[in-house]
Design a protein around this motif. Structure first.
Motif, PDB file in Angstrom:
ATOM      1  N   LEU A   1     -63.572  13.067  38.294  1.00 59.12           N
ATOM      2  CA  LEU A   1     -63.525  11.678  38.740  1.00 59.12           C
ATOM      3  C   LEU A   1     -62.082  11.209  38.890  1.00 59.12           C
ATOM      4  CD1 LEU A   1     -66.403   9.978  36.701  1.00 59.12           C
ATOM      5  CD2 LEU A   1     -66.486  11.115  38.915  1.00 59.12           C
TER       6      LEU A   1
ATOM      7  N   ILE B   1     -61.584   7.855  41.343  1.00 64.65           N
ATOM      8  CA  ILE B   1     -62.755   6.991  41.410  1.00 64.65           C
ATOM      9  C   ILE B   1     -62.499   5.656  40.727  1.00 64.65           C
ATOM     10  CG2 ILE B   1     -65.155   6.716  40.707  1.00 64.65           C
ATOM     11  CD1 ILE B   1     -64.788   8.691  42.971  1.00 64.65           C
TER      12      ILE B   1
ATOM     13  N   GLN C   1     -73.380   4.120  38.861  1.00 61.78           N
ATOM     14  CA  GLN C   1     -73.632   4.984  37.709  1.00 61.78           C
ATOM     15  C   GLN C   1     -75.088   5.011  37.244  1.00 61.78           C
ATOM     16  OE1 GLN C   1     -70.856   3.896  34.601  1.00 61.78           O
ATOM     17  NE2 GLN C   1     -69.143   3.782  36.009  1.00 61.78           N
TER      18      GLN C   1
ATOM     19  N   TRP D   1     -71.252   7.709  40.342  1.00 56.89           N
ATOM     20  CA  TRP D   1     -70.056   6.922  40.050  1.00 56.89           C
ATOM     21  C   TRP D   1     -70.087   5.643  40.867  1.00 56.89           C
ATOM     22  CZ3 TRP D   1     -68.913  12.046  42.071  1.00 56.89           C
ATOM     23  CH2 TRP D   1     -68.676  12.083  43.439  1.00 56.89           C
TER      24      TRP D   1
ATOM     25  N   MET E   1     -65.310  11.589  47.657  1.00 56.94           N
ATOM     26  CA  MET E   1     -65.602  10.429  46.816  1.00 56.94           C
ATOM     27  C   MET E   1     -66.540   9.450  47.518  1.00 56.94           C
ATOM     28  SD  MET E   1     -62.387   7.762  46.862  1.00 56.94           S
ATOM     29  CE  MET E   1     -63.446   6.494  46.175  1.00 56.94           C
TER      30      MET E   1
ATOM     31  N   SER F   1     -71.614  10.972  45.934  1.00 57.00           N
ATOM     32  CA  SER F   1     -71.969  10.201  44.733  1.00 57.00           C
ATOM     33  C   SER F   1     -73.469  10.076  44.503  1.00 57.00           C
ATOM     34  CB  SER F   1     -71.360   8.799  44.814  1.00 57.00           C
ATOM     35  OG  SER F   1     -71.864   8.100  45.928  1.00 57.00           O
TER      36      SER F   1
END
Length: 464
Positions: free
Chosen positions: A123, A128, A376, A407, A452, A456
């Motif tokens: 991460l 992130i 998350q 994330w 990124m 996710s």
């Protein structure tokens, strides 16, 4: 599906392995899984018996037996691979199966802390935390740290290679088109998308879709229900027989499937409460995200702003074939059942994992598919048999698949990815919904090349 808890406990109580190593592994796994289930405090009806049949007394005695169960459930043309992780006393056991085959049994000496550090480093390599700071919930009274300038420098290529050596078996190659991961500890929170197992240095997601299965029996139950829906039949004498009495899946290929939004429930960017321990920034991208999905719906209910209250959501819950949350989420590692939640509006603004399980216990029907497009939602407390949190609560309630986030996600990229996902759901394809998510990720990867933005989201459950 809502009785899956009972099935898991009954089935695991019958796992007996002849070889000492395998016996120890699965006996400990049984205790680990039962401990996790009991710690959640779930209460389900005991009326689920039809699927157990002869299967519960078949007595799996080896990894080879489990491979043969897979062969009984999956056809060769389905091109699936199953990687099963088990952790005990500092050793991560990784076993790789194809239907009818045990291709790898490997023991990796690694600490739980090392796995946590690898995930944290990944991460950090994607930056992130720094790039999502403006969209992330902020705990009231806590000063926000600047993590950009002091972050350690990490070689992403070297890190990804190290993670791949732990997560992917050596025998994994292009012949696997659907990878089913049965995780331990925090392994289910790693983005398998970005691993590079191929000789041409392409990503796994370029050639293979994948799902994170909640457990061994979840995999068997889910596939059994799929076969019952398409072919009829039952478990008998340790094998699954279709209505014609056949068990040979060598030539079987499940039909292409699509998911039409006949009666979805959308929850979009609630009026975030001011009385919780976190302050929640507005998510205008969530409104755009839901607007893109609505265009594909036949009929729908939309709850946004002040209308996105818990009682309103529960009013439409039973009849929804899809529930789509585009809001903030909180993942709690210490007490994930009580303190992991989706943020709604109103006085009672938390939809916790406990709330979801209580709905199941009260007999609420759960939608076939749930999208948790919130920060998350795939996280929670890391235990020996995986992550316990929001996503698992929906599965135990009866939802077949949950789209979860790993994330804090970017608004614009997520809106684009989810619109493409809903688009691909409309077209018949294999491995619903993981293949449709893979196609949406590939679309997004063209517009937003940095992983990124597209790595996710993953599927929790077992695809059709």
């Amino acid at each position: 599906m809502k009785y899956i808890l009972l099935f898991i406990i009954l089935f695991l109580n019958h796992l007996v392995f002849a070889q000492t190593v395998e016996k120890d592994v699965f006996e400990i796994y049984k205790r680990q899984y039962n401990s996790m289930i009991k710690s959640r405090g779930a209460s389900y009806s005991s009326g689920f018996t039809d699927l157990i049949g002869g299967f519960k007394t078949s007595g799996l005695k080896s990894n080879t037996d489990f491979a043969n169960v897979l062969k009984n459930l999956y056809g060769d043309k389905e091109k699936i691979g199953v990687v099963f992780f088990f952790y005990n006393e500092g050793i991560l056991h990784r076993t790789f199966f194809k239907p009818g085959q045990v291709l790898e049994e490997k023991a990796i000496k690694i600490s739980q802390q090392k796995l946590v550090e690898l995930h944290s480093d990944l991460l950090m390599a994607f930056q992130i935390q720094a790039k999502s700071a403006s969209r992330s919930p902020i705990k009231r009274g806590v000063a926000v740290k600047n993590v950009g300038s002091n972050a350690k420098k990490i070689n992403l290529e070297v890190l990804t290679k190290e993670i791949g050596s732990i997560l992917l078996p050596i025998g994994f190659d292009e012949t696997v088109k659907q990878l089913i991961v049965i995780p331990a500890l925090n392994i289910g929170t790693f983005p398998f998308h970005i691993l590079k197992p191929y000789k041409d240095n392409s990503y796994l997601i370029d050639k293979c879709s994948f799902t994170i299965s909640p457990g061994i029996v979840d995999l068997i139950v889910s596939k059994t229900l799929i076969l019952r829906g398409t072919m009829g039949g039952e478990w008998r004498d340790g094998k699954y027989f279709d209505q014609s009495g056949g068990t040979d899946r060598n030539t079987y290929m499940p039909p292409r499937r699509k998911f039409t939004l006949d009666n979805p429930l959308f929850i979009s960017n609630p009026a975030y409460p001011k009385n919780l321990e976190y302050s929640f920034p507005d998510l205008p991208g969530a409104t755009k995200e839901i607007a893109g999905a609505i265009s594909y719906a036949e009929d729908y209910h939309l709850l946004s702003g002040n209308n996105a209250k818990k009682d309103s959501i529960l009013k439409y819950w039973d009849k929804a074939d899809l529930i789509y949350f585009a809001t903030h989420g909180i993942a709690d590692e210490s007490n994930p059942i009580e303190n992991s939640y989706l943020v709604l509006s109103g006085i009672d603004a938390k939809l916790t994992a406990r709330d979801v399980m209580n709905l199941a216990a009260k007999g609420k029907s759960f939608p076939e598919l749930v999208i948790l497009s919130a920060c998350q939602t795939g996280l929670g407390k890391s235990v020996d048999v995986g992550i316990t949190g929001l996503a698992r609560s929906f599965i135990l309630g009866g939802t077949k698949q949950v789209i979860m986030s790993l994330w804090n996600v970017d608004d614009e990229a997520t809106a684009f990815l989810m619109e493409r996902f809903i688009f691909h759901l409309q077209e018949p394809n294999f491995y619903l919904p993981s293949e449709q998510l893979r196609l949406a990720i590939l679309d997004t990867k063209v517009k937003y090349p940095n992983p990124m933005y597209w790595a996710s989201f993953s599927v929790f459950g077992v695809s059709y």
